[in-house]
Design a protein around this motif. Sequence first.
Motif, PDB file in Angstrom:
ATOM      1  N   CYS A 125       0.805  -1.227   0.000  1.00  0.00           N
ATOM      2  CA  CYS A 125       0.000   0.000   0.000  1.00  0.00           C
ATOM      3  C   CYS A 125       0.833   1.271   0.000  1.00  0.00           C
TER       4      CYS A 125
ATOM      5  N   GLY B 266      -0.360   4.998   1.077  1.00  0.00           N
ATOM      6  CA  GLY B 266      -1.781   4.873   1.354  1.00  0.00           C
ATOM      7  C   GLY B 266      -2.759   5.746   0.605  1.00  0.00           C
TER       8      GLY B 266
ATOM      9  N   GLY C 246      -4.473  -2.010   4.345  1.00  0.00           N
ATOM     10  CA  GLY C 246      -3.259  -1.841   3.567  1.00  0.00           C
ATOM     11  C   GLY C 246      -2.109  -2.600   4.196  1.00  0.00           C
TER      12      GLY C 246
ATOM     13  N   ASP D 169       2.029  -3.464   3.966  1.00  0.00           N
ATOM     14  CA  ASP D 169       3.296  -3.056   3.378  1.00  0.00           C
ATOM     15  C   ASP D 169       4.446  -3.546   4.242  1.00  0.00           C
TER      16      ASP D 169
ATOM     17  N   LEU E  62       4.554   3.007   5.914  1.00  0.00           N
ATOM     18  CA  LEU E  62       3.365   2.974   6.764  1.00  0.00           C
ATOM     19  C   LEU E  62       3.308   4.166   7.712  1.00  0.00           C
TER      20      LEU E  62
ATOM     21  N   ALA F 241       1.863   6.926   5.766  1.00  0.00           N
ATOM     22  CA  ALA F 241       0.438   6.674   5.553  1.00  0.00           C
ATOM     23  C   ALA F 241      -0.380   7.007   6.792  1.00  0.00           C
ATOM     24  N   LYS F 242       0.080   6.549   7.944  1.00  0.00           N
ATOM     25  CA  LYS F 242      -0.661   6.781   9.190  1.00  0.00           C
ATOM     26  C   LYS F 242      -0.683   8.262   9.549  1.00  0.00           C
TER      27      LYS F 242
ATOM     28  N   GLU G 177      -7.155   0.318   7.976  1.00  0.00           N
ATOM     29  CA  GLU G 177      -6.324  -0.498   8.857  1.00  0.00           C
ATOM     30  C   GLU G 177      -4.992  -0.748   8.163  1.00  0.00           C
ATOM     31  N   TRP G 178      -3.912  -0.610   8.902  1.00  0.00           N
ATOM     32  CA  TRP G 178      -2.575  -0.762   8.331  1.00  0.00           C
ATOM     33  C   TRP G 178      -1.877  -1.963   8.949  1.00  0.00           C
ATOM     34  N   GLU G 179      -1.249  -2.785   8.119  1.00  0.00           N
ATOM     35  CA  GLU G 179      -0.557  -3.981   8.581  1.00  0.00           C
ATOM     36  C   GLU G 179       0.886  -3.970   8.084  1.00  0.00           C
ATOM     37  N   HIS G 180       1.820  -4.056   9.023  1.00  0.00           N
ATOM     38  CA  HIS G 180       3.232  -4.167   8.651  1.00  0.00           C
ATOM     39  C   HIS G 180       3.541  -5.641   8.410  1.00  0.00           C
TER      40      HIS G 180
END
Length: 216
Positions: free
Chosen positions: A57, A60, A75, A77, A83, A86-87, A97-100
């Motif tokens: 992502c 974002g 997303g 990444d 990230l 993006a945040k 929602e963001w996921e590493h």
Amino acid sequence: MTDTIAWDVYAKSSKQRRQVNAAGQTTWFNWTQYPDHGPGAEILDIGLGSAVLELGCGTGGNLAHLATLGTCAIGVDVSPAQLAIAKDRWGYMSSLEWEHAEAVAYLTQTGEEFDAVFSVFGAAWFTDPDVLLPLVRKRLRPGGVFAFSHRPAIEGCYGRQAAFINRSENEDPRWDYEPDRWVGILAEHGFTATAEVLPAPPGDRTVGTLLVHAQA
């Protein structure tokens, strides 16, 4: 996409998305490498309440636009630096929602199902399709869409190629195929697909954008 260092460097050195586009919009969807060019989110065939996943992502921008359309968007990444950007910019959107994580690892571990999965110059370009596609197919709901875009293949250079971003010795390779071959590869993994190279906008630009649309 596993080379975190390369993608962190890319995040810190790349130009960030504008605050508004040519139409004055604060969010928008862009499949191509050119601003204000090409189709938009309609490629994903989603609506209010759709569950959407972006693989790779980045910062974002595309995912944020989908959130404004009423989707529940995740997303993924591999780069903490991407990230973080993006945040910082889109963190106020509660439906994001963001996921590493690396794309294959996330798809392997998650139990979520999605109406659409997409990648814009992201994980679909930098992951072996024979590994990625079965995982995407498993996580898509019946009739769900998988779409991705990236630069078209250089004539005669097909399959696994050297990485496009030259950032480190261990950077990720990319997978390049002509449109017809992408259609065939996707069919082998249970998708019905179309693929085309979108021409570059008028001017001195000559490199188009490969856009692939597949349905489970």
